[in-house]
Each structure stands twice: as structure tokens, then as C-alpha cells.
Design a protein around this motif. Structure first.
Motif, PDB file in Angstrom:
ATOM      1  N   TYR A  36       0.846  -1.187   0.000  1.00  0.00           N
ATOM      2  CA  TYR A  36       0.000   0.000   0.000  1.00  0.00           C
ATOM      3  C   TYR A  36       0.886   1.243   0.000  1.00  0.00           C
ATOM      4  O   TYR A  36       1.990   1.234   0.549  1.00  0.00           O
ATOM      5  CB  TYR A  36      -0.889   0.038   1.246  1.00  0.00           C
ATOM      6  CG  TYR A  36      -2.107  -0.860   1.192  1.00  0.00           C
ATOM      7  CD1 TYR A  36      -2.006  -2.212   1.496  1.00  0.00           C
ATOM      8  CD2 TYR A  36      -3.350  -0.353   0.837  1.00  0.00           C
ATOM      9  CE1 TYR A  36      -3.131  -3.044   1.450  1.00  0.00           C
ATOM     10  CE2 TYR A  36      -4.471  -1.168   0.788  1.00  0.00           C
ATOM     11  CZ  TYR A  36      -4.351  -2.504   1.097  1.00  0.00           C
ATOM     12  OH  TYR A  36      -5.468  -3.321   1.046  1.00  0.00           O
ATOM     13  N   GLN A  38       0.848   5.465   0.997  1.00  0.00           N
ATOM     14  CA  GLN A  38       0.139   6.498   1.756  1.00  0.00           C
ATOM     15  C   GLN A  38       0.802   7.847   1.505  1.00  0.00           C
ATOM     16  O   GLN A  38       1.965   8.051   1.848  1.00  0.00           O
ATOM     17  CB  GLN A  38       0.138   6.179   3.252  1.00  0.00           C
ATOM     18  CG  GLN A  38      -0.697   7.146   4.075  1.00  0.00           C
ATOM     19  CD  GLN A  38      -0.718   6.796   5.546  1.00  0.00           C
ATOM     20  OE1 GLN A  38       0.246   6.287   6.099  1.00  0.00           O
ATOM     21  NE2 GLN A  38      -1.844   7.075   6.209  1.00  0.00           N
ATOM     22  N   ASN A  41      -1.159  12.816   4.968  1.00  0.00           N
ATOM     23  CA  ASN A  41      -2.516  13.100   5.451  1.00  0.00           C
ATOM     24  C   ASN A  41      -3.604  12.438   4.607  1.00  0.00           C
ATOM     25  O   ASN A  41      -4.696  12.992   4.434  1.00  0.00           O
ATOM     26  CB  ASN A  41      -2.752  14.608   5.536  1.00  0.00           C
ATOM     27  CG  ASN A  41      -1.966  15.230   6.664  1.00  0.00           C
ATOM     28  OD1 ASN A  41      -1.939  14.704   7.777  1.00  0.00           O
ATOM     29  ND2 ASN A  41      -1.292  16.319   6.388  1.00  0.00           N
ATOM     30  N   GLN A  42      -3.293  11.280   4.068  1.00  0.00           N
ATOM     31  CA  GLN A  42      -4.264  10.532   3.277  1.00  0.00           C
ATOM     32  C   GLN A  42      -4.388   9.112   3.822  1.00  0.00           C
ATOM     33  O   GLN A  42      -3.577   8.668   4.641  1.00  0.00           O
ATOM     34  CB  GLN A  42      -3.806  10.468   1.813  1.00  0.00           C
ATOM     35  CG  GLN A  42      -3.691  11.804   1.131  1.00  0.00           C
ATOM     36  CD  GLN A  42      -5.024  12.454   0.889  1.00  0.00           C
ATOM     37  OE1 GLN A  42      -6.012  11.795   0.555  1.00  0.00           O
ATOM     38  NE2 GLN A  42      -5.078  13.769   1.055  1.00  0.00           N
ATOM     39  N   GLY A  43      -5.398   8.413   3.338  1.00  0.00           N
ATOM     40  CA  GLY A  43      -5.524   7.002   3.664  1.00  0.00           C
ATOM     41  C   GLY A  43      -4.562   6.177   2.831  1.00  0.00           C
ATOM     42  O   GLY A  43      -3.712   6.713   2.121  1.00  0.00           O
ATOM     43  N   LEU A  44      -4.705   4.866   2.926  1.00  0.00           N
ATOM     44  CA  LEU A  44      -3.821   3.965   2.198  1.00  0.00           C
ATOM     45  C   LEU A  44      -4.473   3.536   0.885  1.00  0.00           C
ATOM     46  O   LEU A  44      -5.674   3.289   0.823  1.00  0.00           O
ATOM     47  CB  LEU A  44      -3.523   2.720   3.039  1.00  0.00           C
ATOM     48  CG  LEU A  44      -2.435   2.861   4.099  1.00  0.00           C
ATOM     49  CD1 LEU A  44      -2.901   3.721   5.252  1.00  0.00           C
ATOM     50  CD2 LEU A  44      -2.000   1.500   4.598  1.00  0.00           C
ATOM     51  N   LEU A  46      -4.075   0.798  -2.403  1.00  0.00           N
ATOM     52  CA  LEU A  46      -3.442  -0.436  -2.821  1.00  0.00           C
ATOM     53  C   LEU A  46      -2.588  -0.218  -4.065  1.00  0.00           C
ATOM     54  O   LEU A  46      -3.051   0.339  -5.054  1.00  0.00           O
ATOM     55  CB  LEU A  46      -4.500  -1.503  -3.106  1.00  0.00           C
ATOM     56  CG  LEU A  46      -3.961  -2.860  -3.538  1.00  0.00           C
ATOM     57  CD1 LEU A  46      -3.300  -3.574  -2.355  1.00  0.00           C
ATOM     58  CD2 LEU A  46      -5.071  -3.727  -4.122  1.00  0.00           C
TER      59      LEU A  46
ATOM     60  N   MET B  88      -3.850   9.421  13.678  1.00  0.00           N
ATOM     61  CA  MET B  88      -4.714   9.328  12.520  1.00  0.00           C
ATOM     62  C   MET B  88      -5.543   8.053  12.698  1.00  0.00           C
ATOM     63  O   MET B  88      -4.990   6.991  13.018  1.00  0.00           O
ATOM     64  CB  MET B  88      -3.888   9.231  11.237  1.00  0.00           C
ATOM     65  CG  MET B  88      -4.712   8.980   9.990  1.00  0.00           C
ATOM     66  SD  MET B  88      -5.523  10.456   9.404  1.00  0.00           S
ATOM     67  CE  MET B  88      -4.278  11.056   8.260  1.00  0.00           C
ATOM     68  N   LEU B  90      -7.983   5.451  10.792  1.00  0.00           N
ATOM     69  CA  LEU B  90      -8.317   5.012   9.444  1.00  0.00           C
ATOM     70  C   LEU B  90      -9.427   3.980   9.480  1.00  0.00           C
ATOM     71  O   LEU B  90      -9.364   3.006  10.232  1.00  0.00           O
ATOM     72  CB  LEU B  90      -7.083   4.393   8.776  1.00  0.00           C
ATOM     73  CG  LEU B  90      -5.897   5.325   8.572  1.00  0.00           C
ATOM     74  CD1 LEU B  90      -4.646   4.522   8.227  1.00  0.00           C
ATOM     75  CD2 LEU B  90      -6.172   6.325   7.475  1.00  0.00           C
ATOM     76  N   PHE B 104      -9.471   1.931   1.934  1.00  0.00           N
ATOM     77  CA  PHE B 104      -9.330   2.846   3.056  1.00  0.00           C
ATOM     78  C   PHE B 104      -9.985   4.195   2.770  1.00  0.00           C
ATOM     79  O   PHE B 104      -9.980   4.681   1.628  1.00  0.00           O
ATOM     80  CB  PHE B 104      -7.847   3.078   3.361  1.00  0.00           C
ATOM     81  CG  PHE B 104      -7.197   1.944   4.078  1.00  0.00           C
ATOM     82  CD1 PHE B 104      -6.752   0.827   3.391  1.00  0.00           C
ATOM     83  CD2 PHE B 104      -7.029   1.983   5.459  1.00  0.00           C
ATOM     84  CE1 PHE B 104      -6.158  -0.241   4.058  1.00  0.00           C
ATOM     85  CE2 PHE B 104      -6.430   0.926   6.127  1.00  0.00           C
ATOM     86  CZ  PHE B 104      -6.002  -0.186   5.429  1.00  0.00           C
ATOM     87  N   GLY B 105     -10.495   4.803   3.836  1.00  0.00           N
ATOM     88  CA  GLY B 105     -10.890   6.194   3.782  1.00  0.00           C
ATOM     89  C   GLY B 105      -9.659   7.081   3.920  1.00  0.00           C
ATOM     90  O   GLY B 105      -8.538   6.597   4.090  1.00  0.00           O
ATOM     91  N   GLN B 106      -9.889   8.389   3.870  1.00  0.00           N
ATOM     92  CA  GLN B 106      -8.777   9.327   3.926  1.00  0.00           C
ATOM     93  C   GLN B 106      -8.297   9.577   5.353  1.00  0.00           C
ATOM     94  O   GLN B 106      -7.272  10.215   5.545  1.00  0.00           O
ATOM     95  CB  GLN B 106      -9.175  10.644   3.273  1.00  0.00           C
ATOM     96  CG  GLN B 106      -9.344  10.522   1.760  1.00  0.00           C
ATOM     97  CD  GLN B 106      -9.478  11.868   1.089  1.00  0.00           C
ATOM     98  OE1 GLN B 106     -10.362  12.648   1.438  1.00  0.00           O
ATOM     99  NE2 GLN B 106      -8.607  12.146   0.151  1.00  0.00           N
TER     100      GLN B 106
END
Lengths: 115, 113
Positions: A36, A38, A41-44, A46, B88, B90, B104-106
Motif C-alpha cells: 500500500y 500512503q 494526510n491521506q488514507g492507504l 493499494l 490518525m 483510518l 481505506f478512507g482518507q
């Protein structure tokens, strides 16, 4: 129990150079492996995954990874990186829970691409 | 196009004041997860739902609770946030199948003051 080890916490590289991010896993059963990415300041998101079959897996953004059972490794590679590849990269293994799978993450590798 | 949505993106709460983070999904996935990610660390699974079946990780503090009123929504409740809970958070979803990927969300960045 399944686990992953990412050997490099940071990898600095110049733009257009090749890069390899290392990941080793530990599992006593068949494994499913993931990479993954990242961004700050974001999600992960794929990049790619290995379930079975061909040991060379191609993902998004030009990344690929090779599953090596004898070395218990799943290293991520890109032949030519861009500034936009600067991010944190996580290797993960899928661990079976009693009713579904759950992801166990490595500690991450920060890829820093310099111009 | 957003498939896993977390609100708010940034949350500031006072020490000891209960706070709730929310997550919604449009994927109709059976499984929803909550991860905690502290600075420069890997995401750590707190718990997950398989449909309405709640599964707590052994080392998740009692201070953390969760609710899933329906397939689409899941909430993370922190009953008495401490400074060490700043992180954070998630949310992720997946189908209930071996080797399936998680979406995943942000994330929600929680600050405790």
C-alpha cells in the motif's frame, strides 16, 4: 502468527533512478501479500497484491513486486521513480481471523525522491 | 466517486471529552475495520466488524468502542481521550473473502488538547 518486516525506514533516491523497497514476511500458512502507498494526510491506497500464481506482480503507477517463497520476501520495485512517488509505503500480510482476514502492516518505508 | 468516507478529516477534542469519528461506505462490504496510526508508525488494527459481529483486538484499550448501526456506517467512540490517543484514525472496508484487499478512507486526524 503472520508478520512483516520492512528493513528500511527511509529510502532517498534521485528522480528517474530505480528503487527497491524491501519486505520480508513470516507465516506458517499460505500467504497473501500487499503493498500500500500512503501520501501525506491521506488514507492507504493499494499498489498491488500477491495471492497466487505468477510470482511477479504488476501494480499501479509502474510498480511491481516479486514474491520469493524461499527467501520469504516480497520486495517492491520501480525502474524509474518520479517526484510524485514520494510517500510512505507499507507492506502487509493477510492474517486469518475467525470470520474474515485482516491486514497486518509492516512499519513502513518512507520513499523520498529528489530532483 | 469516494467509496469510504470519513468525517471529519480533522478533529480536535479536549482531554477526557468523549469524541466520535464516523465512517461510511458505498461498497456494500461486509467487513469494516478501524485502524489507529500514530506518527511514523504502521496502522494498528483496533477492531473490525463482520456484518454486525464485533471483533476486538486483544490489546485494544477499553477506552475505544465502536458501533455499526447498518452496513454502510461505522463509528469509533473514544470515551475519555488522552494525549496518547492523538493519531490518525483510518477506516477500511473489505469483502469477507481470503486475500481480499481493504479499501481505506482518507482518515481522521485526531488532536487532543
Amino acid at each position: 502468527a503472520q508478520s512483516v518486516t520492512q528493513l528500511d525506514s527511509q529510502v532517498p533516491v534521485f528522480e528517474e533512478a530505480p528503487v527497491e523497497l524491501r519486505c520480508n514476511y513470516s507465516s506458517s500458512v499460505s500467504v497473501y501479500l500487499f503493498w500500500y502507498v500512503q501520501y501525506p494526510n491521506q488514507g492507504l491506497q493499494l499498489l498491488l497484491k500477491y495471492l497466487s500464481g505468477s510470482t511477479l506482480v504488476k501494480g499501479i503507477n509502474g510498480f511491481e513486486a516479486e514474491f520469493n517463497k524461499s527467501q520469504t520476501s516480497f520486495h517492491l520495485r520501480k525502474p524509474s521513480v518520479h517526484i510524485s512517488d514520494t510517500a510512505e509505503y507499507f507492506c502487509a500480510v493477510s492474517a486469518s481471523s475467525y470470520n474474515t482476514d485482516k491486514l497486518i502492516f509492516g512499519t513502513g518505508t518512507r520513499l523520498q525522491v529528489f530532483p | 466517486d469516494a467509496m469510504v468516507i470519513q468525517n471529519p478529516r480533522y478533529q480536535v477534542t479536549q482531554f477526557g471529552k468523549p469524541v466520535t469519528l464516523s465512517c461510511s461506505q458505498t461498497l456494500n462490504h461486509n467487513v469494516m475495520y478501524w485502524y489507529q496510526q500514530k506518527s511514523s508508525q504502521a496502522p494498528k488494527l483496533l477492531f473490525h466488524y463482520y456484518d454486525k459481529d464485533f471483533n476486538n483486538e486483544a490489546d485494544t484499550p477499553d477506552n475505544f468502542q465502536s458501533r455499526r448501526p447498518n452496513t454502510s456506517f461505522c463509528f469509533l467512540d473514544i470515551r475519555s481521550p488522552g494525549l496518547g490517543d492523538a493519531a490518525m484514525y483510518l477506516c477500511a472496508t473489505s469483502r469477507a473473502a481470503a486475500g481480499t484487499e481493504a479499501f481505506f478512507g482518507q482518515g481522521t486526524r485526531l488532536t487532543v488538547v
